[in-house]
Design a protein around this motif. Structure first.
Motif, PDB file in Angstrom:
ATOM      1  N   GLU A  26      45.072 -14.317 -33.228  1.00 18.01           N
ATOM      2  CA  GLU A  26      43.750 -13.940 -32.728  1.00 18.01           C
ATOM      3  C   GLU A  26      43.626 -12.363 -32.389  1.00 18.01           C
ATOM      4  O   GLU A  26      42.395 -11.881 -32.550  1.00 18.01           O
ATOM      5  CB  GLU A  26      43.726 -14.804 -31.499  1.00 18.01           C
ATOM      6  N   ARG A  27      44.497 -11.933 -31.482  1.00 19.35           N
ATOM      7  CA  ARG A  27      44.310 -10.604 -30.784  1.00 19.35           C
ATOM      8  C   ARG A  27      44.554  -9.739 -32.204  1.00 19.35           C
ATOM      9  O   ARG A  27      43.588  -8.708 -32.219  1.00 19.35           O
ATOM     10  CB  ARG A  27      45.405 -10.376 -29.982  1.00 19.35           C
ATOM     11  N   LEU A  28      45.320  -9.859 -33.046  1.00 21.92           N
ATOM     12  CA  LEU A  28      45.437  -8.919 -34.034  1.00 21.92           C
ATOM     13  C   LEU A  28      44.472  -8.829 -35.125  1.00 21.92           C
ATOM     14  O   LEU A  28      43.805  -7.702 -35.587  1.00 21.92           O
ATOM     15  CB  LEU A  28      46.931  -8.847 -34.634  1.00 21.92           C
ATOM     16  N   VAL A  29      44.141 -10.133 -35.635  1.00 24.24           N
ATOM     17  CA  VAL A  29      43.056 -10.462 -36.443  1.00 24.24           C
ATOM     18  C   VAL A  29      41.681  -9.663 -36.124  1.00 24.24           C
ATOM     19  O   VAL A  29      40.970  -8.777 -36.695  1.00 24.24           O
ATOM     20  CB  VAL A  29      42.635 -11.512 -37.004  1.00 24.24           C
ATOM     21  N   PHE A  30      41.498  -9.862 -34.674  1.00 22.62           N
ATOM     22  CA  PHE A  30      40.104  -9.415 -34.088  1.00 22.62           C
ATOM     23  C   PHE A  30      40.158  -7.636 -34.246  1.00 22.62           C
ATOM     24  O   PHE A  30      39.225  -7.162 -34.403  1.00 22.62           O
ATOM     25  CB  PHE A  30      39.894  -9.711 -32.860  1.00 22.62           C
ATOM     26  N   TYR A 233      59.640  -1.308 -42.440  1.00 22.40           N
ATOM     27  CA  TYR A 233      59.050  -1.596 -41.066  1.00 22.40           C
ATOM     28  C   TYR A 233      59.896  -0.785 -40.199  1.00 22.40           C
ATOM     29  O   TYR A 233      61.106  -0.996 -39.859  1.00 22.40           O
ATOM     30  CB  TYR A 233      58.854  -2.923 -40.747  1.00 22.40           C
ATOM     31  N   PRO A 234      59.278   0.245 -39.527  1.00 20.29           N
ATOM     32  CA  PRO A 234      59.939   1.074 -38.319  1.00 20.29           C
ATOM     33  C   PRO A 234      60.301  -0.020 -37.102  1.00 20.29           C
ATOM     34  O   PRO A 234      61.065   0.312 -36.331  1.00 20.29           O
ATOM     35  CB  PRO A 234      59.119   1.776 -37.843  1.00 20.29           C
ATOM     36  N   HIS A 235      59.569  -0.977 -36.922  1.00 24.92           N
ATOM     37  CA  HIS A 235      59.916  -1.815 -35.811  1.00 24.92           C
ATOM     38  C   HIS A 235      59.740  -3.533 -36.136  1.00 24.92           C
ATOM     39  O   HIS A 235      59.030  -3.916 -36.768  1.00 24.92           O
ATOM     40  CB  HIS A 235      58.423  -1.769 -34.793  1.00 24.92           C
ATOM     41  N   VAL A 236      60.981  -3.891 -35.723  1.00 26.34           N
ATOM     42  CA  VAL A 236      61.292  -5.218 -36.060  1.00 26.34           C
ATOM     43  C   VAL A 236      61.654  -5.804 -34.581  1.00 26.34           C
ATOM     44  O   VAL A 236      62.558  -5.345 -34.206  1.00 26.34           O
ATOM     45  CB  VAL A 236      62.206  -5.604 -37.077  1.00 26.34           C
ATOM     46  N   ALA A 256      57.226  -8.097 -37.677  1.00 29.23           N
ATOM     47  CA  ALA A 256      57.580  -6.632 -38.155  1.00 29.23           C
ATOM     48  C   ALA A 256      56.245  -6.024 -38.189  1.00 29.23           C
ATOM     49  O   ALA A 256      55.202  -6.638 -38.604  1.00 29.23           O
ATOM     50  CB  ALA A 256      58.143  -6.738 -39.524  1.00 29.23           C
ATOM     51  N   THR A 257      56.013  -4.792 -37.833  1.00 30.32           N
ATOM     52  CA  THR A 257      55.074  -4.013 -37.688  1.00 30.32           C
ATOM     53  C   THR A 257      55.237  -2.704 -37.959  1.00 30.32           C
ATOM     54  O   THR A 257      56.373  -2.172 -37.578  1.00 30.32           O
ATOM     55  CB  THR A 257      54.264  -4.310 -36.442  1.00 30.32           C
ATOM     56  N   ARG A 258      54.161  -2.000 -38.073  1.00 27.77           N
ATOM     57  CA  ARG A 258      54.209  -0.466 -38.440  1.00 27.77           C
ATOM     58  C   ARG A 258      53.400   0.247 -37.390  1.00 27.77           C
ATOM     59  O   ARG A 258      53.266   1.501 -37.601  1.00 27.77           O
ATOM     60  CB  ARG A 258      53.732  -0.140 -39.896  1.00 27.77           C
ATOM     61  N   SER A 259      52.839  -0.544 -36.700  1.00 29.50           N
ATOM     62  CA  SER A 259      51.706   0.312 -35.666  1.00 29.50           C
ATOM     63  C   SER A 259      52.333  -0.142 -34.200  1.00 29.50           C
ATOM     64  O   SER A 259      52.709  -1.147 -33.771  1.00 29.50           O
ATOM     65  CB  SER A 259      50.336  -0.523 -35.775  1.00 29.50           C
ATOM     66  N   ASP A 260      51.710   1.014 -33.340  1.00 27.78           N
ATOM     67  CA  ASP A 260      51.915   0.811 -31.822  1.00 27.78           C
ATOM     68  C   ASP A 260      51.225  -0.171 -31.307  1.00 27.78           C
ATOM     69  O   ASP A 260      51.805  -0.966 -30.391  1.00 27.78           O
ATOM     70  CB  ASP A 260      51.561   1.991 -31.272  1.00 27.78           C
ATOM     71  N   VAL A 261      49.886  -0.378 -31.793  1.00 28.47           N
ATOM     72  CA  VAL A 261      49.154  -1.716 -31.277  1.00 28.47           C
ATOM     73  C   VAL A 261      49.990  -2.813 -31.663  1.00 28.47           C
ATOM     74  O   VAL A 261      49.847  -3.817 -30.525  1.00 28.47           O
ATOM     75  CB  VAL A 261      47.848  -1.707 -32.035  1.00 28.47           C
ATOM     76  N   GLY A 262      50.588  -3.025 -32.766  1.00 29.18           N
ATOM     77  CA  GLY A 262      51.356  -4.329 -32.977  1.00 29.18           C
ATOM     78  C   GLY A 262      52.565  -4.527 -32.072  1.00 29.18           C
ATOM     79  O   GLY A 262      52.549  -5.562 -31.619  1.00 29.18           O
ATOM     80  N   VAL A 265      50.587  -5.541 -28.648  1.00 30.04           N
ATOM     81  CA  VAL A 265      50.259  -6.987 -28.724  1.00 30.04           C
ATOM     82  C   VAL A 265      51.473  -8.086 -28.822  1.00 30.04           C
ATOM     83  O   VAL A 265      51.335  -8.929 -28.241  1.00 30.04           O
ATOM     84  CB  VAL A 265      49.354  -7.069 -29.814  1.00 30.04           C
ATOM     85  N   PHE A 266      52.627  -7.572 -29.690  1.00 37.31           N
ATOM     86  CA  PHE A 266      53.446  -8.566 -29.680  1.00 37.31           C
ATOM     87  C   PHE A 266      54.205  -8.998 -28.311  1.00 37.31           C
ATOM     88  O   PHE A 266      54.598  -9.833 -27.927  1.00 37.31           O
ATOM     89  CB  PHE A 266      54.739  -8.039 -30.601  1.00 37.31           C
ATOM     90  N   ARG A 267      54.314  -7.526 -27.676  1.00 34.24           N
ATOM     91  CA  ARG A 267      54.916  -8.010 -26.012  1.00 34.24           C
ATOM     92  C   ARG A 267      54.188  -8.769 -25.187  1.00 34.24           C
ATOM     93  O   ARG A 267      54.656  -9.341 -24.431  1.00 34.24           O
ATOM     94  CB  ARG A 267      55.148  -6.497 -25.622  1.00 34.24           C
ATOM     95  N   GLU A 268      52.759  -8.536 -25.343  1.00 34.00           N
ATOM     96  CA  GLU A 268      51.845  -9.417 -24.356  1.00 34.00           C
ATOM     97  C   GLU A 268      51.964 -10.813 -24.717  1.00 34.00           C
ATOM     98  O   GLU A 268      51.993 -11.701 -24.027  1.00 34.00           O
ATOM     99  CB  GLU A 268      50.322  -8.886 -24.731  1.00 34.00           C
ATOM    100  N   CYS A 269      52.018 -11.146 -26.051  1.00 37.53           N
ATOM    101  CA  CYS A 269      52.023 -12.653 -26.752  1.00 37.53           C
ATOM    102  C   CYS A 269      53.336 -13.193 -26.355  1.00 37.53           C
ATOM    103  O   CYS A 269      53.508 -14.389 -25.918  1.00 37.53           O
ATOM    104  CB  CYS A 269      51.909 -12.694 -28.114  1.00 37.53           C
ATOM    105  N   GLN A 270      54.444 -12.455 -26.390  1.00 34.20           N
ATOM    106  CA  GLN A 270      55.731 -12.590 -26.053  1.00 34.20           C
ATOM    107  C   GLN A 270      55.835 -13.260 -24.726  1.00 34.20           C
ATOM    108  O   GLN A 270      56.290 -14.396 -24.258  1.00 34.20           O
ATOM    109  CB  GLN A 270      56.735 -11.501 -26.332  1.00 34.20           C
ATOM    110  N   HIS A 271      55.348 -12.346 -23.876  1.00 32.72           N
ATOM    111  CA  HIS A 271      55.446 -12.544 -22.221  1.00 32.72           C
ATOM    112  C   HIS A 271      54.644 -13.889 -22.124  1.00 32.72           C
ATOM    113  O   HIS A 271      55.079 -14.950 -21.387  1.00 32.72           O
ATOM    114  CB  HIS A 271      54.509 -11.524 -21.829  1.00 32.72           C
ATOM    115  N   ASP A 272      53.637 -14.021 -22.747  1.00 34.85           N
ATOM    116  CA  ASP A 272      52.841 -15.521 -22.343  1.00 34.85           C
ATOM    117  C   ASP A 272      53.399 -16.659 -23.126  1.00 34.85           C
ATOM    118  O   ASP A 272      53.511 -17.739 -22.447  1.00 34.85           O
ATOM    119  CB  ASP A 272      51.373 -15.169 -22.887  1.00 34.85           C
TER     120      ASP A 272
END
Ligand SMILES: C[S@@+](CC[C@H](N)C(=O)[O-])C[C@H]1O[C@@H](n2cnc3c(N)ncnc32)[C@H](O)[C@@H]1O
Length: 388
Positions: A26-30, A233-236, A256-262, A265-272
């Motif tokens: 939801e967050r990333l597609v948007f 991918y620099p970030h996994v 896996a993402t190549r972006s800081d936004v990824g 968002v991942f850490r937010e979704c993980q937390h929840d």
């Protein structure tokens, strides 16, 4: 839209997985749809699988299709732009595939293409179906671990792509030490050119038995390395999903993402998702105790002292704080704060806001010096230079 727990009786781990997926997609597609005119979701192992809902709302593809639909409608409303949303759904089981076809008429606003067959041999066809310049989300959620990662590399290595893999840690851990050639060949295909066997053997020989967590570190590091290397991918990153009523990891969601936004968002979704997991587990444990005593559990809803998320986050925070300090040079050298936080978040399970607060605390205690801190600022801006 988050999943409903009532659809997950007896498979609460899937609720946690879908909680994460729903938030993430939801967050990333948007966000992605603000820049890309074509967004593609690929589900390599679609199912449906043990769904209990009315219309696939408790399946990965159902959750993704809802997110695609909402992002499309939102961008049409806000900016009048038409984003083409595509879902490519693969399923090999004939009965599940027949049911998968039922989702097509429910989403006339999304281009849905289904593929009947094995995921890996279909990789080339999938790539050919992705519109040029599209942003692509790839989900791989097999029942076991049979994925030839080298064969999948052309798909996950595309630019403008992100990946979520469900790594069936507990199964893999149990099978890892079995000798059967077919099992070992499967693990070689999943974890090519990594030294997990040697590392597990070293752990087995270690008289200080460091248990399943140490084995998990080895195996999760191996799959992360594979995705990073083959997909560039620099970030996994990883988030654990526990057994509903046992204090053990069932599987790991690898992202896996190549972006800081990824990363953010991942850490937010993980937390929840971890918080939701604690609530569900707490409830299940309380139900179990209540059944055992045949009376209402007077402790239901109160902390059991066994919460995973709180403990895990506290440990991650300690590590993140140390990593933040270690990444900052001594004066007179300095770095931009915006060049530091993504690296810390990529390695440690802390949210961006929380790390910014930690940075402010370190400034208050004199451990860190921010050269550009404006009056009344609570947390650092990305452009602030920082030194020790
Ligand atoms: C764990 S289920 C997927 C669940 C789904 N991702 C969800 O969260 O709702 C795995 C599905 O993949 C299918 N499957 C297993 N191996 C496959 C393969 N090699 N290629 C395509 N589909 C496969 C199974 O039939 C099953 O429906």
């Amino acid at each position: 839209m988050r999943p409903h727990l009532s659809n997950y009786a007896g498979r609460e781990q899937a609720y946690v997985k879908h909680h994460f997926l729903a938030d993430y997609v939801e967050r990333l597609v948007f966000k992605v749809a603000s820049v890309y005119r074509d967004v593609v979701y690929i589900d390599g192992f679609s199912g449906p699988w043990k769904d209990q809902g009315q219309s696939f709302e408790d399946t990965s593809f159902g959750i993704a299709l809802e997110a695609l639909r909402r992002a499309k409608a939102e961008w049409k409303r806000i900016k009048g732009v038409d984003v083409t949303m595509t879902a490519l759904l693969v399923e090999r089981d004939p009965e599940a595939y027949r049911r998968l076809l039922e989702v097509i008429p429910l989403y006339p606003d999304i281009r849905i293409k289904t593929f009947s067959g094995e995921f890996v041999p279909l990789v080339d066809d999938l790539i050919k179906t992705i519109p040029p310049g599209a942003f692509t989300f790839v989900l791989m959620d097999p029942k076991g671990w049979k994925i030839d990662m080298s064969a999948v590399a052309p798909l996950i290595g595309r630019s403008n792509t992100e990946v979520v893999l469900n790594f069936m840690f507990d199964f893999i851990n149990r099978f890892a030490m079995m000798d059967q050639p077919a099992i070992q060949a499967g693990l070689d295909a999943l974890l090519p050119a990594t030294d997990w066997r040697k590392q597990l053997a070293e752990l087995a020989a270690d008289p200080m038995d460091r248990g399943a967590n140490a084995r998990k570190d080895v195996l999760v590091s191996a799959i992360s390395e594979v995705i990073a290397r083959l997909g560039r991918y620099p970030h996994v990153m990883e988030t654990p999903v526990l057994y509903p009523t046992k204090d053990r990891t069932f599987y790991s969601l690898i992202y896996a993402t190549r972006s800081d936004v990824g990363i953010e968002v991942f850490r937010e979704c993980q937390h929840d998702a971890l918080k939701a997991q604690d609530l569900v587990r707490d409830q299940l444990k309380a139900d179990k105790r209540a059944q055992a005593t045949l009376m209402d559990d007077m402790f239901a809803g109160t902390p059991t002292g066994n919460e995973f998320a709180a403990k895990w986050m506290a440990e991650q925070e300690v590590a993140a704080r140390a990593a933040l300090i270690a990444m900052i040079p001594e004066g007179p050298a300095s770095v931009r704060y915006g060049d530091v936080w993504p690296a810390v978040l990529a390695k440690h399970g802390v949210r961006r806001r929380r790390l910014a607060r930690l940075a402010a605390e370190l400034r208050a205690s004199g451990t860190l010096k921010f050269l550009d801190w404006a009056q009344r600022k609570q947390v650092p801006d990305d452009d602030y230079r920082v030194q020790r």
